[in-house]
Design an enzyme around this catalytic site. Structure first.
Site, PDB file in Angstrom:
ATOM      1  N   ARG A 176       0.854  -1.213   0.107  1.00  0.00           N
ATOM      2  CA  ARG A 176      -0.006   0.084   0.027  1.00  0.00           C
ATOM      3  C   ARG A 176       0.938   1.227   0.047  1.00  0.00           C
ATOM      4  NH1 ARG A 176      -4.094  -0.478   4.723  1.00  0.00           N
ATOM      5  NH2 ARG A 176      -4.752   1.655   3.846  1.00  0.00           N
ATOM      6  N   CYS A 235      -1.170   5.863   9.315  1.00  0.00           N
ATOM      7  CA  CYS A 235      -1.485   4.605   8.553  1.00  0.00           C
ATOM      8  C   CYS A 235      -2.657   4.732   7.608  1.00  0.00           C
ATOM      9  CB  CYS A 235      -2.045   3.454   9.829  1.00  0.00           C
ATOM     10  SG  CYS A 235      -3.323   3.974  10.827  1.00  0.00           S
TER      11      CYS A 235
END
Length: 271
Positions: A176, A235
């Site tokens: 990611r 995050c």
């Protein structure tokens, strides 16, 4: 009180009058992890909903609520100023550090995460009960005292791009972070905050527990971080960043740490 406690510690304090056990297990998660024991909780635990303890007026998920909102909800749970809080979840270590950090952000120091979570508790054959059992307490007298030092917002993280006085560490997966896979939230672009470093939160965990402190030190040392810079953890939506925050806090308690609350969900839409 240590910030991470063992099943042994908790079992020895189960009858403490000021102990509050919070079950931070959530129905869904973006990593598609599945709990081994979804129908059980630690005996006497109170359910803690991240949605209830979030700013629902925010367009971003899990946004930290106002101190007044947090105080109201904590009191309704039966939490007092002198409560000793232990938080766990049914995925080992996942959402519990977020709840731990929320209480820290609201000025409550006597809060800890149960290492290994519910599965570790069950493995030790310690008392459990049905998740459907609704435990309740009389209203508490919890008082929130917001600590802005451990929270960062979009403007502060954006301003840091110029002076880079703080290191931004992203807890998302390698794929990611490097845009090799799409973001799990529909419509959210891939990418990274400029100058940020990647340390997937899974690196500091082992079989549902935090890795030992020697291993955690080695993992962070591999990033070759300057010892004099504060760190801001990010995050997807502010959940797993708290895992890195708590992991690093265990090995460097004096280093200033913070969570970018909006994390990539906010940054990816605004910048």
């Amino acid at each position: 009180m240590d910030n991470v406690v063992s099943t042994k510690w908790l079992s020895e304090h189960l009858n403490d009058s000021n102990l509050v056990i919070l079950d931070a297990s959530q129905a869904n998660n973006k990593t598609k992890l599945s709990p081994q024991n979804p129908s059980l909780k630690i005996k006497g635990a109170l359910g803690f909903s991240l949605k209830t303890f979030s700013d629902l007026s925010s367009p971003f998920p899990n946004t930290i609520p106002s101190p007044n909102h947090f105080e109201k909800e904590a009191r309704q749970l039966g939490i007092h100023q002198d409560s000793i809080i232990v938080v766990y979840d049914n995925l080992g270590i996942y959402t519990s550090p977020r709840v731990w950090w929320l209480f820290k952000a609201m000025g409550h120091q006597n809060v800890a995460v149960l290492n290994g979570g519910l599965d570790a508790w069950i493995h030790e054959e310690l008392p459990t009960e049905s998740i459907e059992l609704n435990n309740s307490r009389k209203a508490g007298n919890f008082s929130a005292h917001f600590n802005p030092d451990i929270v960062r917002n979009f403007k502060e993280v954006k301003a840091n791009l110029d002076h880079q006085n703080e290191l931004v560490i992203d807890a998302r997966s390698h794929d990611r972070f490097y845009s090799l896979v799409p973001e799990p939230r529909k419509g959210l672009r891939s990418g990274t905050i400029p100058h940020s470093l990647n340390l997937p939160y899974t690196k500091v965990l082992k079989n549902g527990y935090f890795a030992d402190l020697k291993t955690i030190k080695k993992i962070f040392s591999s990033l070759q971080l300057p010892s004099d810079k504060p760190m801001v953890f990010s995050c997807g939506s502010g959940i797993t960043a708290c895992i890195l925050y708590l992991a690093y806090q265990q090995i460097a308690a004096t280093t200033p740490l913070a969570i970018y609350d909006g994390s990539w969900t906010e940054w990816g839409q605004k910048f």
